[in-house]
Design an enzyme around this catalytic site. Structure first.
Site, PDB file in Angstrom:
ATOM      1  CB  ALA A  45     -48.416  -0.758  28.909  1.00  0.00           C
ATOM      2  CD  GLU A 131     -27.490   5.997  19.091  1.00  0.00           C
ATOM      3  OE1 GLU A 131     -26.666   6.210  19.693  1.00  0.00           O
ATOM      4  OE2 GLU A 131     -27.395   6.371  18.031  1.00  0.00           O
ATOM      5  CE  LYS A 207     -35.633  10.293  11.730  1.00  0.00           C
ATOM      6  NZ  LYS A 207     -36.025   9.697  10.673  1.00  0.00           N
TER       7      LYS A 207
HETATM    8  N1  HSE Z   1     -40.700   7.877   8.732  1.00  0.00           N
HETATM    9  C1  HSE Z   1     -39.406   7.553   9.046  1.00  0.00           C
HETATM   10  C2  HSE Z   1     -38.416   7.434   7.995  1.00  0.00           C
HETATM   11  C3  HSE Z   1     -38.961   6.346   9.983  1.00  0.00           C
HETATM   12  O1  HSE Z   1     -38.994   7.292   6.872  1.00  0.00           O
HETATM   13  O2  HSE Z   1     -37.091   7.521   7.983  1.00  0.00           O
HETATM   14  C4  HSE Z   1     -37.678   6.452  10.786  1.00  0.00           C
HETATM   15  O3  HSE Z   1     -37.528   7.530  11.699  1.00  0.00           O
END
Ligand code: HSE
Length: 432
Positions: A45, A131, A207
């Protein structure tokens, strides 16, 4: 024996979605050989079908309506690769409620809504895997959840944002100023559509939130992290750092100290002899210390079509194990929440510091600055002042300090800025 079949639907055919489609089509045989499962890309999609993608989608249903994936009872794995909060959140929740396993690279969503999404997956007897949300193609989530499962994670130091690492590398290697280096990162396609999250440290903090939750078995709140970006760093600071034997990196830091967690993202001077200082350009790395394994380092491409897709497909393969066993939806792949963890208040953390001021070149300046530092129990370890030959010019002065409390440094900086011989645009960085 009849081959087991997995039917995949991809929502979002941007850079990452295209990579996932490419692997499912081009590596179909390889995946079948390794798993004895047939992975079928059934439907994609996407709203924009005009973009040239160099993909042969013969046999794949192409639609603009994600509902065709969500309402298809044959599709058992949904890949969300549109990113952002909405409509991604809506699609993922609907897929889970329809008892479909979900794979996503959406770090912002997992960092801020992961808790409720994992709960929803559990309630619906399916799994949600992520992941690709940290470190692109680097298997850091599996590394922590599986490879290092026997360890208490004592510390992690990560270069988790490719864009800011690329910018800092260009500043170091090519002598560019920040703005020109950012332009280069945007041209290369590393930066998010809006690069604010990349350069402000927000993306690395998303992250770090995910990694910290896994490592500590607790629910780390994104808003509770101390986050500082790289926008105030100038070429001058890069040159000073170099002259002292350091490289400036945007580090995401996790440390277990005194029964609590020290979590933060900020630009940091990394000694040139440390492996992390050599992680250049858009590459990512995470230096992890476990109590049994000792030091490990995970290194590789943290973004881009092929690496991110490689991580997503590894999740699809993991889910196929769940689909054909009794372990489906038992939550074993979710982030495990065992306890609340105390975060150490940022003010109570100690660091070594790099301080850069612009001051008038007049008698007594250094005595006054070092006097304020001494009043706050901050000891100087090195000092450099650049020369000026023009009267009334401001000159850069850089001081490196021994370990000092963040709180003390904050107060000292406020006092130093009150001196009329100091310009406002000073910089304080931490040293690793
Ligand atoms: N914009 C992110 C980076 C992409 O520069 O690491 C990956 O998450």
């Amino acid at each position: 024996m009849e081959k087991k079949q997995v039917y995949v639907g991809i929502i979002g055919l941007g850079t990452v979605g295209t990579g996932v489609a490419r692997i499912l089509l081009e590596q179909k045989e390889l995946l079948e050989t390794r798993t004895s499962v047939s992975f079928n890309l059934k439907t994609i999609a996407e709203l924009d079908w005009n973009t040239e993608r160099d993909l042969d989608l013969t046999g794949v249903k192409c639609t603009t309506d994600a509902e065709e994936i969500l309402n298809d009872p044959e599709i058992n794995v949904v890949v969300e690769t549109i990113g952002g909060y909405q409509p991604a959140f809506g699609f993922i929740t609907k897929a889970l409620q329809k008892h479909k396993h979900v794979v996503t690279a959406n770090k912002a969503l997992i960092a801020t809504h992961g808790h409720e999404l994992f709960q929803m997956a559990l309630e619906n007897g399916v799994n949600l895997l992520f992941e690709a949300s940290v470190g692109g193609g680097i298997p850091i989530i599996k590394g922590l959840k599986e490879g290092l499962i026997a360890n208490n994670i004592e510390s992690m130091f990560g270069i988790l944002n490719g864009t800011s690492n690329y910018i800092l590398t260009r500043m170091h290697q090519d002598g560019l100023e920040f703005t020109d280096a950012l332009k280069g990162a945007q041209e290369k396609g590393f930066a998010e559509a809006d690069p604010t999250l990349d350069i402000s440290g927000g993306d690395a903090a998303h992250k770090l939130t995910i990694l910290s939750s896994i490592a500590s078995n607790s629910f780390v709140k994104y808003e509770s992290l101390y986050v500082e970006g790289i926008t105030d760093i100038t070429k001058l600071d890069i040159d000073f750092a170099k002259s002292f034997g350091y490289t400036i990196k945007l580090l995401a830091i996790y440390r277990r100290v005194n029964g609590g967690l020290d979590l933060r993202v900020h630009p940091t001077l990394v000694e040139n002899k440390h492996l992390l200082s050599a992680v250049s350009n858009e590459l990512n790395a995470i230096f992890v210390r476990g109590d049994f394994v000792g030091n490990t380092m995970f290194y590789g491409p943290g973004a881009g079509e092929r690496p991110t897709a490689s991580a997503i497909v590894s999740d699809i393969v993991d889910l196929s194990d769940d689909l054909f066993s009794d372990s489906a939806g038992n939550g074993r792949r979710a982030i495990k929440i065992a306890a609340d963890v105390k975060l150490i208040p940022f003010d109570e953390i100690t660091n070594r510091f790099y301080l850069r001021f612009f001051t008038r070149d007049i008698p007594g300046v250094l005595t006054k600055i070092s006097g304020v530092l001494a009043e706050h129990d901050i000891s100087i370890s090195s000092m450099v002042q650049l020369e000026t030959h023009e009267k009334d010019n401001y000159v850069p002065i850089v001081l490196l300090t021994h370990e000092a409390l963040e709180k003390s440094m904050k107060h000292a900086m406020q006092k130093i800025l009150e001196f009329d011989f100091v310009k406002e645009n000073c910089l304080r960085l931490r040293i690793f």
